[in-house]
Design an enzyme around this catalytic site. Structure first.
Site, PDB file in Angstrom:
ATOM      1  N   SER A  14       0.787  -1.243   0.000  1.00 48.37           N
ATOM      2  CA  SER A  14       0.000   0.000   0.000  1.00 48.37           C
ATOM      3  C   SER A  14       0.814   1.285   0.000  1.00 48.37           C
ATOM      4  O   SER A  14       0.239   2.356  -0.196  1.00 48.37           O
ATOM      5  CB  SER A  14      -0.956   0.017   1.193  1.00 48.37           C
ATOM      6  OG  SER A  14      -2.052  -0.804   0.922  1.00 48.37           O
ATOM      7  N   LYS A  16       0.322   3.420  -2.938  1.00 45.59           N
ATOM      8  CA  LYS A  16      -0.878   4.260  -3.113  1.00 45.59           C
ATOM      9  C   LYS A  16      -0.521   5.752  -3.162  1.00 45.59           C
ATOM     10  O   LYS A  16      -1.207   6.545  -3.802  1.00 45.59           O
ATOM     11  CB  LYS A  16      -1.893   3.967  -1.994  1.00 45.59           C
ATOM     12  CG  LYS A  16      -2.504   2.553  -2.096  1.00 45.59           C
ATOM     13  CD  LYS A  16      -3.406   2.223  -0.912  1.00 45.59           C
ATOM     14  CE  LYS A  16      -4.266   0.988  -1.096  1.00 45.59           C
ATOM     15  NZ  LYS A  16      -3.610  -0.304  -1.101  1.00 45.59           N
ATOM     16  N   TYR A  36      -3.340  -2.634 -10.521  1.00 46.86           N
ATOM     17  CA  TYR A  36      -3.331  -2.464  -9.061  1.00 46.86           C
ATOM     18  C   TYR A  36      -2.473  -3.549  -8.397  1.00 46.86           C
ATOM     19  O   TYR A  36      -1.622  -3.263  -7.552  1.00 46.86           O
ATOM     20  CB  TYR A  36      -4.770  -2.485  -8.519  1.00 46.86           C
ATOM     21  CG  TYR A  36      -4.816  -2.500  -7.010  1.00 46.86           C
ATOM     22  CD1 TYR A  36      -4.615  -1.330  -6.284  1.00 46.86           C
ATOM     23  CD2 TYR A  36      -5.039  -3.682  -6.299  1.00 46.86           C
ATOM     24  CE1 TYR A  36      -4.628  -1.341  -4.890  1.00 46.86           C
ATOM     25  CE2 TYR A  36      -5.055  -3.710  -4.921  1.00 46.86           C
ATOM     26  CZ  TYR A  36      -4.846  -2.538  -4.226  1.00 46.86           C
ATOM     27  OH  TYR A  36      -4.840  -2.551  -2.841  1.00 46.86           O
ATOM     28  N   TYR A  60      -4.030   4.068   7.792  1.00 44.95           N
ATOM     29  CA  TYR A  60      -5.425   3.580   7.834  1.00 44.95           C
ATOM     30  C   TYR A  60      -6.140   4.071   9.097  1.00 44.95           C
ATOM     31  O   TYR A  60      -5.981   5.230   9.471  1.00 44.95           O
ATOM     32  CB  TYR A  60      -5.476   2.042   7.754  1.00 44.95           C
ATOM     33  CG  TYR A  60      -4.547   1.452   6.764  1.00 44.95           C
ATOM     34  CD1 TYR A  60      -4.709   1.709   5.413  1.00 44.95           C
ATOM     35  CD2 TYR A  60      -3.488   0.652   7.156  1.00 44.95           C
ATOM     36  CE1 TYR A  60      -3.840   1.166   4.480  1.00 44.95           C
ATOM     37  CE2 TYR A  60      -2.616   0.110   6.231  1.00 44.95           C
ATOM     38  CZ  TYR A  60      -2.797   0.365   4.899  1.00 44.95           C
ATOM     39  OH  TYR A  60      -1.936  -0.158   3.993  1.00 44.95           O
ATOM     40  N   VAL A 112       1.256  -3.764   3.759  1.00 44.83           N
ATOM     41  CA  VAL A 112       1.248  -5.062   4.441  1.00 44.83           C
ATOM     42  C   VAL A 112       2.499  -5.909   4.155  1.00 44.83           C
ATOM     43  O   VAL A 112       2.680  -6.955   4.756  1.00 44.83           O
ATOM     44  CB  VAL A 112      -0.022  -5.900   4.140  1.00 44.83           C
ATOM     45  CG1 VAL A 112      -1.246  -5.280   4.770  1.00 44.83           C
ATOM     46  CG2 VAL A 112      -0.201  -6.127   2.652  1.00 44.83           C
TER      47      VAL A 112
HETATM   48  N1  GLN Z   1      -2.003  -5.503  -2.032  1.00 48.41           N
HETATM   49  C1  GLN Z   1      -2.639  -5.303  -0.769  1.00 48.41           C
HETATM   50  C2  GLN Z   1      -4.133  -5.472  -0.916  1.00 48.41           C
HETATM   51  O1  GLN Z   1      -4.642  -5.070  -1.905  1.00 48.41           O
HETATM   52  C3  GLN Z   1      -2.285  -3.941  -0.239  1.00 48.41           C
HETATM   53  C4  GLN Z   1      -2.865  -3.689   1.115  1.00 48.41           C
HETATM   54  C5  GLN Z   1      -1.947  -3.029   2.083  1.00 48.41           C
HETATM   55  O2  GLN Z   1      -0.732  -2.950   1.936  1.00 48.41           O
HETATM   56  N2  GLN Z   1      -2.514  -2.564   3.179  1.00 48.41           N
HETATM   57  O3  GLN Z   1      -4.799  -5.994  -0.074  1.00 48.41           O
END
Ligand code: GLN
Length: 305
Positions: free
Chosen positions: A61, A64, A189, A241, A259
């Protein structure tokens, strides 16, 4: 500085035992839960590191922020924000709930999965291949690393198991928030999440945002000042988050987690920071990585508030 970093890594290593590596993307289970590393690059281009700063992991993430920057450079801002909001969701990163309950039907912000699927859909390119190439070229440019590539195994693992993201994307298409081929948008994505980096790459990218879009070595502007400011602001309000409020109180630095265990932090006009610790807390943030940033922020007085 090196001593300080070594001590911070050493004293926070124990926290890696209190979390777990992500397993919902099967390939991420292979990470070593005890890894902990940090890299800092300051505005004078000095580089400092400690611990497992060389270990490679997928950006997840943290991407993003970069995709948001690209979407804002590729499109009219008003158009982007007609499709994704500016408010923290207060929900987990993969929550689908507000897509149904919010009147607007648009994701709350670009730092959660649904929002990032929207910003991904706004990346320009005639074909999927062209979009992927533009994306990789941009990541390489801002990380100043031409070797950056996609981790194929993680990408395939995500694509195979990403039905929750798939569900969100189809809902967004149904509601007219995204247009085009849903599977292609999801493919881009999953690929962006599977880009492999290390703490040095994260610190470099963090430094570009910290420096309002200017490459410190060449003086080249690679992201506009306003876009850099917007991305950092989203990092403060939504980057961790539904733990962003606590992080702002305890650390006070714009940051974005993933993650894979990475956290990218940007201290405006001062430094970029990359942290890696794949053992995660319940909200999907690096459990020891947060502690490392907390100590660092206190000891170097980095809070922007
Ligand atoms: N690739 C992960 C997902 O889409 C990214 C989520 C994350 O890093 N929080 O669930």
């Amino acid at each position: 500085m090196e001593n300080l970093l070594n001590n911070i890594i050493k004293s926070n290593k124990k926290y890696t035992n209190f979390g777990q590596v992500a397993s919902y993307i099967p390939e991420l289970k292979n990470a070593n839960a005890e890894d902990l590393g940090i890299c800092i690059i300051d505005k004078d281009n000095n580089i400092y590191y400690a611990g497992d700063y060389k270990k490679k992991f997928t950006i997840q993430s943290v991407s993003k922020t970069i995709i948001l920057a690209m979407a804002l450079m590729d499109n009219d801002w008003a158009y982007v924000f007609s499709k994704v909001g500016m408010e923290p969701s207060g929900d987990p990163f993969n929550s689908i709930m507000k897509l149904e309950t919010d009147d607007t039907k648009k994701p709350c912000n670009p730092m959660i999965n649904a929002g990032a699927i929207v910003t991904t859909s706004l990346i320009k390119g005639a074909t999927l291949k062209e979009k992927e190439e533009r994306m990789l070229a941009f990541f390489r440019k801002i990380a100043k690393n031409d070797n950056i590539k996609i981790n194929q195994a993680v990408y395939e693992s995500e694509k195979l198991t990403g039905d929750r993201n798939r569900a969100m994307a189809y809902l967004l298409k149904n509601d007219g928030v995204i247009n085009g081929d849903v599977e292609e948008i999801l493919d881009l994505y999953f690929k962006q999440c599977s880009i492999e980096i290390d703490c040095v790459d994260l610190a470099r990218i963090g430094l570009i945002f910290a420096n309002y879009g200017i490459d410190i070595e060449t003086g080249e502007r690679v992201i506009s000042e306003n876009v850099s400011r917007m991305v950092k602001t989203f990092m403060v309000t939504c980057g961790m988050y539904d733990a962003s409020g606590e992080f702002a109180i305890k650390v006070g630095i714009p940051a974005k987690s993933g993650v894979g265990g990475g956290i990218m932090a940007s201290v405006p006009r001062k430094m970029g920071i990359g942290v890696y610790g794949p053992s995660l807390d319940k909200k999907g943030n690096s459990i020891a990585g947060i502690k490392v940033l907390e100590d660092l922020s206190k000891q170097l007085e980095l809070s922007i508030f």
